[in-house]
Design an enzyme around this catalytic site. Structure first.
Site, PDB file in Angstrom:
ATOM      1  CG  PHE A 282      -2.185   0.692   1.081  1.00 34.48           C
ATOM      2  CD1 PHE A 282      -2.260   2.073   1.244  1.00 34.48           C
ATOM      3  CD2 PHE A 282      -3.337  -0.004   0.771  1.00 34.48           C
ATOM      4  CE1 PHE A 282      -3.458   2.738   1.096  1.00 34.48           C
ATOM      5  CE2 PHE A 282      -4.554   0.651   0.625  1.00 34.48           C
ATOM      6  CZ  PHE A 282      -4.617   2.028   0.790  1.00 34.48           C
TER       7      PHE A 282
ATOM      8  CG  HIS B 215      -1.151  -4.129   6.925  1.00 36.55           C
ATOM      9  ND1 HIS B 215      -2.469  -4.437   7.185  1.00 36.55           N
ATOM     10  CD2 HIS B 215      -0.722  -3.417   7.994  1.00 36.55           C
ATOM     11  CE1 HIS B 215      -2.829  -3.926   8.346  1.00 36.55           C
ATOM     12  NE2 HIS B 215      -1.786  -3.292   8.865  1.00 36.55           N
TER      13      HIS B 215
ATOM     14  CG  HIS C 192      -2.272  -8.553   5.534  1.00 38.12           C
ATOM     15  ND1 HIS C 192      -2.121  -8.226   4.208  1.00 38.12           N
ATOM     16  CD2 HIS C 192      -3.205  -7.689   6.029  1.00 38.12           C
ATOM     17  CE1 HIS C 192      -2.914  -7.215   3.908  1.00 38.12           C
ATOM     18  NE2 HIS C 192      -3.588  -6.872   4.999  1.00 38.12           N
TER      19      HIS C 192
ATOM     20  CG  ASP D 107      -6.466  -5.924   8.199  1.00 37.74           C
ATOM     21  OD1 ASP D 107      -5.252  -5.991   7.923  1.00 37.74           O
ATOM     22  OD2 ASP D 107      -7.307  -5.342   7.472  1.00 37.74           O
TER      23      ASP D 107
ATOM     24  CG  HIS E  78      -5.600  -2.234  10.138  1.00 37.23           C
ATOM     25  ND1 HIS E  78      -4.581  -1.357   9.850  1.00 37.23           N
ATOM     26  CD2 HIS E  78      -6.261  -2.446   8.958  1.00 37.23           C
ATOM     27  CE1 HIS E  78      -4.618  -1.049   8.562  1.00 37.23           C
ATOM     28  NE2 HIS E  78      -5.629  -1.698   8.011  1.00 37.23           N
TER      29      HIS E  78
END
EC number: 3.5.1.9
Length: 208
Positions: free
Chosen positions: A18, A48, A52, A54, A58
């Site tokens: 990201f 992440h 993965h 969360d 998060h």
């Protein structure tokens, strides 16, 4: 032996992350040589990166860290549903064909024909109403083959907020390219990272 599908992407320095997140990096602390019998490395990465889970932390400032999350949702029967190229959001009509009275408590949705090797700013996400309906049917975990269950540019994270409110678990960045629609056993256990907001998983599916 029962067939296994490895649904985890490879993790290496080129693995997409990201924007603004910490990519995978590796340095060698020791290498095999005279006087040193082992190779030892140090790695740096966002939790992440790659496949993965969360943690509630998060998306909830008072949420549990990964080490306090029960493992139950990450292990057990699941259904893989294809909604390939369905558009920006997985709406109910994209998965309704695979929903019936025997729906398992874990649902993974494939949106890519082929998982991209680069960051995809136009990734497909879940519509919040779709997650609400899955929760109504007793689903405990939703998964997706993109980097987020919310659009990449979302600032409100509406689908994550449904996950928070309905106490579901989520898996992201799965690779479902070679997995036919149907039912499997999911094994995707997160690490016991006691203060982390997520954890890498080695996600696999096993034939029932």
């Amino acid at each position: 032996m029962q067939k296994l599908w490895d649904i985890s992407p490879p993790v290496h320095p080129g693995t997409p992350v990201f924007p603004g997140d910490t990519p995978y990096q590796q340095q060698w602390s020791a290498t095999i040589a005279p006087g040193c019998p082992v190779n030892v490395s140090a790695i740096t990465l966002s939790p992440h990166v790659g496949a993965h889970a969360d943690a509630p932390l998060h998306y909830d400032e008072r949420g549990a860290a990964m080490g306090d999350v029960s493992l139950d949702a990450f292990l057990g029967p699941c259904r893989v549903v294809h909604a390939i190229d369905c558009g920006p959001l997985i709406e109910w009509q994209h998965i309704a064909h695979a929903v019936n009275a025997t729906l398992p408590q874990r649902v993974l949705v494939r949106t890519y024909a082929t998982a991209p090797a680069e960051w995809d700013a136009g990734l497909t996400a879940y519509a919040p109403a779709t997650i609400e309906r899955l929760a109504d049917l007793g689903v405990l975990l939703v998964g997706i083959d993109t980097a987020s269950i919310d659009p990449a540019d979302s600032k409100t994270l509406e689908s994550h907020q449904v996950i928070r409110r309905r106490n579901l678990r989520v898996l992201e960045n799965l690779v479902l390219d070679d997995v036919p629609e149907g039912d499997y056993e999911l094994i995707a256990l997160p690490l016991k990272l006691t203060t982390a907001d997520a954890s890498p998983v080695r996600a696999v599916l096993r034939a029932l």
